[in-house]
Design a protein around this motif. Structure first.
Motif, short mmCIF file in Angstrom:
data_model
loop_
_atom_site.label_atom_id
_atom_site.label_comp_id
_atom_site.label_asym_id
_atom_site.label_seq_id
_atom_site.Cartn_x
_atom_site.Cartn_y
_atom_site.Cartn_z
N LYS A 350 0.84 -1.19 0.00
CA LYS A 350 0.00 0.00 0.00
C LYS A 350 0.88 1.24 0.00
CE LYS A 350 -3.34 2.51 2.88
NZ LYS A 350 -4.05 2.53 4.19
N ALA A 351 0.55 2.20 -0.87
CA ALA A 351 1.30 3.45 -0.94
C ALA A 351 0.64 4.49 -0.03
CB ALA A 351 1.36 3.96 -2.37
N LEU A 352 1.43 5.09 0.86
CA LEU A 352 0.90 6.11 1.75
C LEU A 352 0.86 7.49 1.10
CD1 LEU A 352 2.53 5.14 5.18
CD2 LEU A 352 0.34 4.41 4.19
N LEU A 353 1.49 7.62 -0.08
CA LEU A 353 1.46 8.86 -0.85
C LEU A 353 1.16 8.51 -2.30
CD1 LEU A 353 4.70 10.55 0.58
CD2 LEU A 353 2.34 11.28 1.03
N PRO A 354 0.61 9.44 -3.07
CA PRO A 354 0.36 9.15 -4.49
C PRO A 354 1.67 8.81 -5.21
CG PRO A 354 -0.78 11.16 -3.81
CD PRO A 354 0.13 10.78 -2.68
N VAL A 355 1.62 7.80 -6.05
CA VAL A 355 2.78 7.44 -6.85
C VAL A 355 2.81 8.34 -8.08
CG1 VAL A 355 3.95 5.60 -8.12
CG2 VAL A 355 2.67 5.07 -6.03
N LYS A 356 3.88 9.10 -8.23
CA LYS A 356 3.89 10.14 -9.25
C LYS A 356 5.28 10.27 -9.88
CE LYS A 356 2.75 15.08 -9.80
NZ LYS A 356 2.33 16.31 -9.07
N ARG A 357 5.30 10.33 -11.20
CA ARG A 357 6.55 10.56 -11.94
C ARG A 357 6.31 11.60 -13.02
NH1 ARG A 357 8.76 9.16 -16.69
NH2 ARG A 357 7.03 7.77 -17.25
N GLY A 359 8.74 12.75 -16.02
CA GLY A 359 10.05 12.60 -16.65
C GLY A 359 11.01 11.91 -15.72
N ALA A 360 12.15 12.55 -15.45
CA ALA A 360 13.14 11.97 -14.54
C ALA A 360 12.84 12.28 -13.08
CB ALA A 360 14.53 12.49 -14.89
N LEU A 361 11.84 13.09 -12.83
CA LEU A 361 11.42 13.38 -11.44
C LEU A 361 10.54 12.24 -10.93
CD1 LEU A 361 10.42 17.16 -11.49
CD2 LEU A 361 12.32 16.16 -10.20
N PHE A 362 10.96 11.64 -9.83
CA PHE A 362 10.11 10.65 -9.18
C PHE A 362 9.82 11.15 -7.77
CE2 PHE A 362 8.82 6.79 -7.03
CZ PHE A 362 8.01 6.19 -7.98
N TYR A 363 8.55 11.34 -7.47
CA TYR A 363 8.16 11.89 -6.18
C TYR A 363 8.34 10.84 -5.08
CZ TYR A 363 6.22 16.07 -8.40
OH TYR A 363 6.08 17.25 -9.07
N PRO A 364 8.62 11.27 -3.84
CA PRO A 364 8.84 10.31 -2.76
C PRO A 364 7.71 9.29 -2.65
CG PRO A 364 9.46 12.50 -2.04
CD PRO A 364 8.84 12.66 -3.40
N ALA A 365 8.08 8.04 -2.58
CA ALA A 365 7.12 6.94 -2.45
C ALA A 365 7.35 6.25 -1.11
CB ALA A 365 7.26 5.95 -3.60
N VAL A 366 6.27 6.03 -0.37
CA VAL A 366 6.35 5.36 0.93
C VAL A 366 5.37 4.19 0.92
CG1 VAL A 366 6.14 5.65 3.43
CG2 VAL A 366 6.88 7.59 2.01
N LEU A 367 5.89 3.00 1.14
CA LEU A 367 5.09 1.78 1.02
C LEU A 367 5.01 1.05 2.35
CD1 LEU A 367 6.53 0.38 -2.33
CD2 LEU A 367 4.46 1.74 -2.04
N VAL A 368 3.82 0.50 2.65
CA VAL A 368 3.61 -0.40 3.79
C VAL A 368 2.97 -1.68 3.26
CG1 VAL A 368 3.42 1.47 5.50
CG2 VAL A 368 1.38 0.67 4.30
N ASN A 369 2.78 -2.64 4.15
CA ASN A 369 2.21 -3.94 3.78
C ASN A 369 3.05 -4.66 2.72
OD1 ASN A 369 0.13 -3.21 5.49
ND2 ASN A 369 -1.32 -2.71 3.85
N THR A 370 4.35 -4.48 2.83
CA THR A 370 5.25 -5.14 1.89
C THR A 370 5.64 -6.53 2.40
OG1 THR A 370 7.16 -4.10 2.95
CG2 THR A 370 6.21 -2.98 1.04
N THR A 371 6.24 -7.32 1.54
CA THR A 371 6.76 -8.63 1.93
C THR A 371 8.25 -8.68 1.59
OG1 THR A 371 6.14 -9.55 -0.23
CG2 THR A 371 4.54 -9.77 1.57
N PRO A 372 9.01 -9.55 2.27
CA PRO A 372 10.47 -9.57 2.08
C PRO A 372 10.93 -9.88 0.67
CG PRO A 372 9.86 -10.73 4.10
CD PRO A 372 8.58 -10.45 3.37
#
Length: 477
Positions: A350-357, A359-372
């Motif tokens: 789950k992304a706690l912030l909108p996933v946004k790109r 061009g070469a700009l990638f906005y900070p992405a914060v993920l939870v509920n991940t697996t190893p």
């Protein structure tokens, strides 16, 4: 935005500029404008560069005090040219002005530290007389330079990490053949200008540019290179180790930095520090915060604080002094990052912030509920992407932090000294940072990893040791 006329950089061999048949463009990482052209070396150029480096090493011996004065003067000249250097980093790397200022500060300090180390090179007494039959023997060691150093530098900190290789090599009395990253080569040429303006004789530094797959292989073919020092990917590092044979190597490779926030941590401190250092340099740092393990009792509170800090980060034009996150090194890398994030979301994250790109700009992405097994967890993202993972047992957090092929640096936030010291002993990393993030690096530190994060140490004192040989001297009195 001020436009920069594209400048051409030829090869630099034996103090002379050498033209080649073809060149490679270097682009502004934010607007895509061509800002420079670099020469594409051929094999005979690499051979000639090693010829000149070896000749200089054999014929021109600077004293330790002369090396000290040159490096000290270089630090002063670097300060005088700060604005020019910072603007160059902003354009060729995409660094924000804040990150460029930090790189200049650290570069100047590394030159100062290297200058001091030039005066401190020494051996030690060896008590030969303690052995029966050697009562009249006097024994001691001296440290001597290795010779020609082959230095291959990365794109993400092109000025600082070139300095971490070149300045200690000069302090130790070596000469160099340097191959800078093709996408960010200008910083190395600027460093060369500063060092020669400070009095470094021609021939000590030779620069060959071109594709790593070509120039790097030709360097590895050169048996006259006494040592290789490389910062970059694990794949290339392993190849260098395999090809170097009996010659020593210093390898600073990948990482996947864990940071633990324990139940007793100062959560405001932890959130503020991790948010600030998760996304600097667009996440393109070997020790950038990537995995944050948070005790489940404080998970929600930490996430709220962390996101509130991340939301204050400004993404955009790196020449704007207020920008916190600039472009990645290329749109290709930003697209790769976007794909990894969307893949994780499709697998249940789950992304706690909108996933946004953009061009070469990638906005900070914060993920939870991940697996190893997700790429964003188990591999080095090298992008502005962070995963926040809960735990309920400290030993479990240590085990998850250690479950990585890498081992460069880790961080832990806790008020308990016993927990801190346990982390220092159990975490399988070259450096463990307590109550600060894994990203903390002071250039005086011994810096290097374990496992697939590399071999050897950087930091001027430790690099000088790597770049010199210990020689035993015995006198029969």
């Amino acid at each position: 935005m001020r436009r920069m006329e594209a400048k051409s950089y030829d090869l630099y061999i034996g103090g002379e500029w050498v033209k080649t048949e073809s060149s490679i463009p270097v682009f502004h990482k934010y607007n895509g404008e061509c800002i420079a052209y670099i020469a594409r070396a051929q094999q005979q150029h690499v051979t000639k560069a090693v010829d000149e480096a070896q000749k200089t090493f054999k014929q021109d011996k600077l004293t330790p005090f002369q090396r000290y004065k040159i490096l000290l003067k270089a630090s002063q000249l670097m300060e005088e040219r700060r604005d020019e250097m910072e603007l160059s980093l902003i354009r060729e790397v995409g660094k924000t002005r804040k990150d460029a200022m930090n790189e200049l500060d650290r570069t100047i300090n590394t030159l100062l530290l290297s200058a001091e180390e030039a005066k401190k090179i020494h051996g030690e007494m060896v008590p030969l007389q303690s052995t029966e039959g050697s009562e009249n023997r006097l024994g001691f060691t001296i440290r001597v330079p290795k010779g020609v150093i082959g230095a291959i530098t990365p794109f993400n900190y092109p000025l600082l990490l070139s300095t971490h290789k070149i300045a200690p090599a000069i302090a130790a009395g070596n000469t160099l053949v340097v191959k800078p990253a093709t996408v960010t080569p200008i910083a190395t040429f600027l460093l060369l200008e500063v060092l020669e303006a400070a009095g470094l004789p021609k021939g000590y530094i030779n620069i060959v540019t071109g594709a790593g797959s070509e120039v790097g292989e030709w360097l590895l073919d050169e048996e006259r290179i006494a040592m290789f020092t490389f910062t970059g990917s694990g794949e290339v590092g392993r190849h260098i180790k395999e090809r170097s044979g009996m010659r020593p190597v210093a390898l600073e490779l990948g990482n996947n930095s864990p940071n633990i926030v324990h139940v007793d941590a100062d959560l405001e401190l932890a959130a503020r520090q991790t948010a600030a250092r998760s996304f600097h340099n667009a996440g393109q740092a070997c020790i950038a915060v990537q995995r944050i393990y948070v005790h489940e009792a404080v998970m929600q509170e930490f996430c709220d604080l962390y996101i509130s800090h991340v939301n204050h980060l400004k993404v955009g034009n790196p020449e704007d002094p207020d920008t916190d996150v600039g472009p990645m090194i290329s749109e290709k890398e930003a697209i790769r990052t976007e794909e990894w994030v969307h893949e994780a979301i499709s697998q249940g994250a789950k992304a706690l912030l909108p996933v946004k790109r953009e061009g070469a700009l990638f906005y900070p992405a914060v993920l939870v509920n991940t697996t190893p097994d997700m790429k964003v967890v188990c591999r080095e993202v090298f992008a502005p992407v962070v995963t926040i993972i809960p735990y309920d047992d400290l030993d479990e957090a240590f085990a998850q932090a250690n479950d990585s092929e890498y081992g460069l640096q880790a961080g832990i936030f806790t008020r308990d000294l016993n927990v801190a010291m346990k982390a220092a002993r159990i975490l399988e990393y070259g450096g463990v940072v307590i109550n600060d993030v894994s990203t903390y690096r002071n250039d005086v530190m011994p810096y290097g990893g374990v496992k697939n994060s590399g071999l050897g140490k950087e930091g001027p004192r430790y690099a000088v040791e790597e770049m010199t040989e210990e020689r035993m001297v015995v006198i029969n009195l």
